[in-house]
Design an enzyme around this catalytic site. Sequence first.
Site, PDB file in Angstrom:
ATOM      1  N   ILE A   1       0.837  -1.205   0.000  1.00 58.07           N
ATOM      2  CA  ILE A   1       0.000   0.000   0.000  1.00 58.07           C
ATOM      3  C   ILE A   1       0.870   1.252   0.000  1.00 58.07           C
ATOM      4  O   ILE A   1       0.646   2.186  -0.786  1.00 58.07           O
ATOM      5  CB  ILE A   1      -0.967  -0.021   1.213  1.00 58.07           C
ATOM      6  CG1 ILE A   1      -1.889  -1.244   1.111  1.00 58.07           C
ATOM      7  CG2 ILE A   1      -1.773   1.268   1.288  1.00 58.07           C
ATOM      8  CD1 ILE A   1      -2.807  -1.462   2.293  1.00 58.07           C
TER       9      ILE A   1
ATOM     10  N   PHE B   1      11.407  -3.360   6.616  1.00 58.29           N
ATOM     11  CA  PHE B   1      11.390  -4.568   5.762  1.00 58.29           C
ATOM     12  C   PHE B   1      10.806  -5.783   6.475  1.00 58.29           C
ATOM     13  O   PHE B   1      11.141  -6.940   6.141  1.00 58.29           O
ATOM     14  CB  PHE B   1      12.789  -4.879   5.229  1.00 58.29           C
ATOM     15  CG  PHE B   1      13.345  -3.801   4.329  1.00 58.29           C
ATOM     16  CD1 PHE B   1      14.523  -3.139   4.657  1.00 58.29           C
ATOM     17  CD2 PHE B   1      12.663  -3.417   3.178  1.00 58.29           C
ATOM     18  CE1 PHE B   1      15.020  -2.124   3.832  1.00 58.29           C
ATOM     19  CE2 PHE B   1      13.160  -2.417   2.355  1.00 58.29           C
ATOM     20  CZ  PHE B   1      14.340  -1.762   2.683  1.00 58.29           C
TER      21      PHE B   1
ATOM     22  N   ASN C   1       7.763  -6.636   6.230  1.00 59.04           N
ATOM     23  CA  ASN C   1       6.856  -7.281   5.277  1.00 59.04           C
ATOM     24  C   ASN C   1       7.024  -6.666   3.896  1.00 59.04           C
ATOM     25  O   ASN C   1       6.061  -6.399   3.173  1.00 59.04           O
ATOM     26  CB  ASN C   1       5.398  -7.134   5.757  1.00 59.04           C
ATOM     27  CG  ASN C   1       4.467  -8.032   4.949  1.00 59.04           C
ATOM     28  OD1 ASN C   1       4.890  -9.083   4.479  1.00 59.04           O
ATOM     29  ND2 ASN C   1       3.247  -7.606   4.746  1.00 59.04           N
TER      30      ASN C   1
ATOM     31  N   ASP D   1      13.228   1.395  11.842  1.00 58.94           N
ATOM     32  CA  ASP D   1      12.169   0.712  12.589  1.00 58.94           C
ATOM     33  C   ASP D   1      11.567   1.720  13.561  1.00 58.94           C
ATOM     34  O   ASP D   1      12.306   2.376  14.309  1.00 58.94           O
ATOM     35  CB  ASP D   1      12.767  -0.478  13.362  1.00 58.94           C
ATOM     36  CG  ASP D   1      11.677  -1.369  13.942  1.00 58.94           C
ATOM     37  OD1 ASP D   1      11.795  -2.598  13.859  1.00 58.94           O
ATOM     38  OD2 ASP D   1      10.686  -0.800  14.465  1.00 58.94           O
TER      39      ASP D   1
ATOM     40  N   SER E   1      -8.431   0.161   9.295  1.00 54.67           N
ATOM     41  CA  SER E   1      -8.950  -1.003   8.575  1.00 54.67           C
ATOM     42  C   SER E   1     -10.405  -1.258   8.921  1.00 54.67           C
ATOM     43  O   SER E   1     -10.840  -1.004  10.039  1.00 54.67           O
ATOM     44  CB  SER E   1      -8.119  -2.233   8.978  1.00 54.67           C
ATOM     45  OG  SER E   1      -8.773  -3.413   8.607  1.00 54.67           O
TER      46      SER E   1
ATOM     47  N   THR F   1     -11.478  -3.867   9.550  1.00 51.06           N
ATOM     48  CA  THR F   1     -11.468  -4.906  10.589  1.00 51.06           C
ATOM     49  C   THR F   1     -11.978  -4.378  11.930  1.00 51.06           C
ATOM     50  O   THR F   1     -12.509  -5.101  12.738  1.00 51.06           O
ATOM     51  CB  THR F   1     -10.027  -5.436  10.773  1.00 51.06           C
ATOM     52  OG1 THR F   1      -9.451  -5.652   9.495  1.00 51.06           O
ATOM     53  CG2 THR F   1      -9.995  -6.696  11.577  1.00 51.06           C
TER      54      THR F   1
ATOM     55  N   TYR G   1      -4.576  -8.496  15.423  1.00 56.28           N
ATOM     56  CA  TYR G   1      -4.181  -7.470  14.428  1.00 56.28           C
ATOM     57  C   TYR G   1      -5.240  -6.352  14.392  1.00 56.28           C
ATOM     58  O   TYR G   1      -4.928  -5.176  14.532  1.00 56.28           O
ATOM     59  CB  TYR G   1      -4.047  -8.084  13.035  1.00 56.28           C
ATOM     60  CG  TYR G   1      -4.189  -7.051  11.939  1.00 56.28           C
ATOM     61  CD1 TYR G   1      -5.364  -6.960  11.192  1.00 56.28           C
ATOM     62  CD2 TYR G   1      -3.189  -6.118  11.702  1.00 56.28           C
ATOM     63  CE1 TYR G   1      -5.524  -5.989  10.230  1.00 56.28           C
ATOM     64  CE2 TYR G   1      -3.339  -5.130  10.742  1.00 56.28           C
ATOM     65  CZ  TYR G   1      -4.522  -5.078  10.004  1.00 56.28           C
ATOM     66  OH  TYR G   1      -4.686  -4.103   9.055  1.00 56.28           O
TER      67      TYR G   1
ATOM     68  N   LYS H   1      -5.292  -2.115  15.512  1.00 55.55           N
ATOM     69  CA  LYS H   1      -5.799  -0.986  14.707  1.00 55.55           C
ATOM     70  C   LYS H   1      -6.864  -0.227  15.517  1.00 55.55           C
ATOM     71  O   LYS H   1      -6.873   0.999  15.565  1.00 55.55           O
ATOM     72  CB  LYS H   1      -6.407  -1.480  13.386  1.00 55.55           C
ATOM     73  CG  LYS H   1      -5.402  -1.964  12.364  1.00 55.55           C
ATOM     74  CD  LYS H   1      -4.540  -0.836  11.828  1.00 55.55           C
ATOM     75  CE  LYS H   1      -3.624  -1.289  10.712  1.00 55.55           C
ATOM     76  NZ  LYS H   1      -2.744  -0.209  10.227  1.00 55.55           N
TER      77      LYS H   1
ATOM     78  N   TYR I   1      -9.661   1.060   5.465  1.00 53.29           N
ATOM     79  CA  TYR I   1      -9.630   0.381   4.159  1.00 53.29           C
ATOM     80  C   TYR I   1     -10.524  -0.835   4.196  1.00 53.29           C
ATOM     81  O   TYR I   1     -10.586  -1.527   5.209  1.00 53.29           O
ATOM     82  CB  TYR I   1      -8.249  -0.174   3.853  1.00 53.29           C
ATOM     83  CG  TYR I   1      -7.092   0.747   3.968  1.00 53.29           C
ATOM     84  CD1 TYR I   1      -5.823   0.222   4.136  1.00 53.29           C
ATOM     85  CD2 TYR I   1      -7.224   2.134   3.917  1.00 53.29           C
ATOM     86  CE1 TYR I   1      -4.715   1.041   4.242  1.00 53.29           C
ATOM     87  CE2 TYR I   1      -6.133   2.946   4.023  1.00 53.29           C
ATOM     88  CZ  TYR I   1      -4.883   2.407   4.196  1.00 53.29           C
ATOM     89  OH  TYR I   1      -3.786   3.212   4.310  1.00 53.29           O
TER      90      TYR I   1
ATOM     91  N   ARG J   1     -12.807 -20.329   7.656  1.00 60.02           N
ATOM     92  CA  ARG J   1     -11.649 -19.948   8.500  1.00 60.02           C
ATOM     93  C   ARG J   1     -12.217 -19.391   9.803  1.00 60.02           C
ATOM     94  O   ARG J   1     -13.224 -18.663   9.792  1.00 60.02           O
ATOM     95  CB  ARG J   1     -10.824 -18.838   7.844  1.00 60.02           C
ATOM     96  CG  ARG J   1      -9.876 -19.234   6.796  1.00 60.02           C
ATOM     97  CD  ARG J   1      -8.980 -18.124   6.303  1.00 60.02           C
ATOM     98  NE  ARG J   1      -9.632 -16.831   6.074  1.00 60.02           N
ATOM     99  CZ  ARG J   1      -9.053 -15.824   5.405  1.00 60.02           C
ATOM    100  NH1 ARG J   1      -7.836 -15.978   4.886  1.00 60.02           N
ATOM    101  NH2 ARG J   1      -9.697 -14.684   5.235  1.00 60.02           N
TER     102      ARG J   1
HETATM  103  C1  WQD Z   1     -11.257 -12.523   1.635  1.00 63.64           C
HETATM  104  C2  WQD Z   1     -12.282 -13.635   1.418  1.00 63.64           C
HETATM  105  C3  WQD Z   1     -11.953 -15.522   2.866  1.00 63.64           C
HETATM  106  C4  WQD Z   1      -8.101 -16.671   1.066  1.00 63.64           C
HETATM  107  C5  WQD Z   1      -8.184  -8.756   4.765  1.00 63.64           C
HETATM  108  C6  WQD Z   1      -6.982  -8.502   5.571  1.00 63.64           C
HETATM  109  C7  WQD Z   1      -7.252  -7.532   6.680  1.00 63.64           C
HETATM  110  C8  WQD Z   1      -7.994  -6.305   6.193  1.00 63.64           C
HETATM  111  C9  WQD Z   1      -9.211  -6.682   5.361  1.00 63.64           C
HETATM  112  C10 WQD Z   1      -6.368  -4.530   5.980  1.00 63.64           C
HETATM  113  C11 WQD Z   1     -12.778 -14.256   2.730  1.00 63.64           C
HETATM  114  C12 WQD Z   1     -11.738 -15.905   1.395  1.00 63.64           C
HETATM  115  C13 WQD Z   1      -9.285 -16.001   1.356  1.00 63.64           C
HETATM  116  C14 WQD Z   1      -8.146 -17.993   0.563  1.00 63.64           C
HETATM  117  C15 WQD Z   1     -10.556 -17.912   0.635  1.00 63.64           C
HETATM  118  N1  WQD Z   1      -7.154  -5.462   5.426  1.00 63.64           N
HETATM  119  N2  WQD Z   1     -10.481 -16.616   1.132  1.00 63.64           N
HETATM  120  N3  WQD Z   1      -9.386 -18.559   0.361  1.00 63.64           N
HETATM  121  O1  WQD Z   1     -10.069 -11.855   5.527  1.00 63.64           O
HETATM  122  O2  WQD Z   1     -11.306  -9.970   4.363  1.00 63.64           O
HETATM  123  O3  WQD Z   1      -9.114  -9.549   5.486  1.00 63.64           O
HETATM  124  O4  WQD Z   1      -8.770  -7.557   4.329  1.00 63.64           O
HETATM  125  O5  WQD Z   1      -6.320  -4.196   7.095  1.00 63.64           O
HETATM  126  O6  WQD Z   1      -5.978  -7.190   7.144  1.00 63.64           O
HETATM  127  O7  WQD Z   1      -6.567  -9.717   6.129  1.00 63.64           O
HETATM  128  O8  WQD Z   1      -9.260 -10.874   3.331  1.00 63.64           O
HETATM  129  O9  WQD Z   1      -8.330 -11.897   1.291  1.00 63.64           O
HETATM  130  O10 WQD Z   1      -7.982 -13.074   3.524  1.00 63.64           O
HETATM  131  O11 WQD Z   1     -10.260 -13.047   2.499  1.00 63.64           O
HETATM  132  O12 WQD Z   1     -11.659 -18.454   0.442  1.00 63.64           O
HETATM  133  O13 WQD Z   1      -7.111 -18.656   0.286  1.00 63.64           O
HETATM  134  O14 WQD Z   1     -11.657 -14.677   0.685  1.00 63.64           O
HETATM  135  O15 WQD Z   1     -12.641 -16.547   3.556  1.00 63.64           O
HETATM  136  O16 WQD Z   1     -14.144 -14.593   2.579  1.00 63.64           O
HETATM  137  P1  WQD Z   1     -10.028 -10.621   4.716  1.00 63.64           P
HETATM  138  P2  WQD Z   1      -8.862 -12.261   2.648  1.00 63.64           P
END
Ligand code: WQD
Length: 360
Positions: free
Chosen positions: A14, A35, A37, A70, A136, A138, A161, A165, A189, A305
Site C-alpha cells: 500500500i 522490511f 513485510n 524501525d 482497517s 477490521t 491485528y 488498529k 480500508y 476460516r
Molecule cells: C477474503 C475472502 C476468505 C483466502 C483482509 C486482511 C485484513 C484487512 C481486510 C487490511 C474471505 C476468502 C481467502 C483464501 C478464501 N485489510 N479466502 N481462500 O479476511 O477480508 O481480510 O482484508 O487491514 O488485514 O486480512 O481478506 O483476502 O484473507 O479473504 O476463500 O485462500 O476470501 O474466507 O471470505 P479478509 P482475505
Amino acid sequence: MAHTVFVTGGAGYIGSHCIVSLLEAGYEVVAIDNFANSVSERGADGLSRAPALDRVQQITGKELTFVQCDLLDIDALRNIFKLKKIDSVIHFAAIKAVGESMEQPFLYYRNNMMGAINLLEVMKENGCYNLVFSSSCTVYGSPEFLPINEDHPTGKVTNVYGRTKYFIEEMLKDVAVAEKQWNIIMLRYFNPVGAHPSGSIGEDPTKPFTNLMPYIAQVAIGSKPKLTIFGTDYNTEDGTGVRDYIHIMDLASGHVAALKKLQEEHLRMKIYNLGTGEGVSVLRLLKTFEKVTGTKVSYETLERRVGDIDAIYAKCELAEKELGWKSQYNLEQMCEDFWRWQTMNPDGYRSNKTITNGKI
Ligand code: WQD
C-alpha cells in the site's frame, strides 16, 4: 516550497502505491521501512534499498528519500525528522497477518502500538501534527448492518491485528481531544487488491500471505496447485464470503485526497471509509479473474476460516462528500492489473527483469 510527507511502511504494497500518487501530486516524500513485510536488497553503497521504491521513482520520474528505519527505534526516528522539515505524516507501518497476530499477540501489540506511540512522540517534538492513519474495516468486527458507515460501532474485534488498529484509533481520538493542535484523518480500508497499471509494482508474492487475490494469481500462474475456498455456507449470494475489494490506486488517491483536506482545514479528527460500496463474493472474484486473464483457477472447498465473517462492504458517501474522493476502478481492472504485475514479475521484486520508465 513543496509539502514534505513522511511515509512509514513506504516499501510495502500500500505504501509504495500511495507514494506513486503522492509524487505525481507534487509532494516531496521521505519514506521509511524496516522490511518486516517488504523486500529489500543491498545497494552499491552497502545500504539496504527498497526495489519497490526504485521502481516507484522509475514510474514517476521523480526522486524520493528512503531510509531503513524501525519505528521501535525512536532515536533513529528522531534523526530522520532532522533530515528535512516534515509537514505531514502517513502512517502505514504495521504487521498485519491475522493468524500470526493470534499466535504472537505481544509481537503485534509491541510493534503496532509502540510504533504508533513513538511516531506521535517524534511528530510532536517536531511540531508536526498532520497525520493520515492507515486503519482497517477490521475495526468494525462482524457487521450489525450493511453497508457499513463510519458510525457503525467498532471494537468488537476478535483478532489481535484488528485490535491493534482499533486501539490505535482510540489512542488517536484521545490525543486529538486532549491536544487541539492535532489534525488527524483515519482511513478505514476495505480489501485492497490490484497493482499499478504499469505492472512494475504490486503485492509481492515472496512474502507470506493469506489473502485471496494473490492466492488466486499464484494458482493461475502455476505457482500453487489450487485455491482453497474457505466456507461455502455463508449467508451470501453464492454461499462464499463477500468483501468490498478496492483497487490499490483508488486507495492511493484516497490518501492524496485526505492529505489535501488536512492542508485545507484544521479538522482535529475525521474518519473515512475507503471502499467501493459493492460486495463481491469469492466465487465472483474468481470467475472474473478467470474471464479477464483467460486462465483457469482450480479450487477445492473447505470449512470456514476461524473468525471470518459472512459479508462486509462500505458506505463511502462521506469520503465522496468531504474529500471529493470516489473509487474509479472496477473489478475487471483490479484483476487485469494484478495479473499484469504477477506475469511480469513471477518472483515479485526478486524478478531479474530490468524496468525502464515503469515498463518491462
Ligand atoms: C477474503 C475472502 C476468505 C483466502 C483482509 C486482511 C485484513 C484487512 C481486510 C487490511 C474471505 C476468502 C481467502 C483464501 C478464501 N485489510 N479466502 N481462500 O479476511 O477480508 O481480510 O482484508 O487491514 O488485514 O486480512 O481478506 O483476502 O484473507 O479473504 O476463500 O485462500 O476470501 O474466507 O471470505 P479478509 P482475505
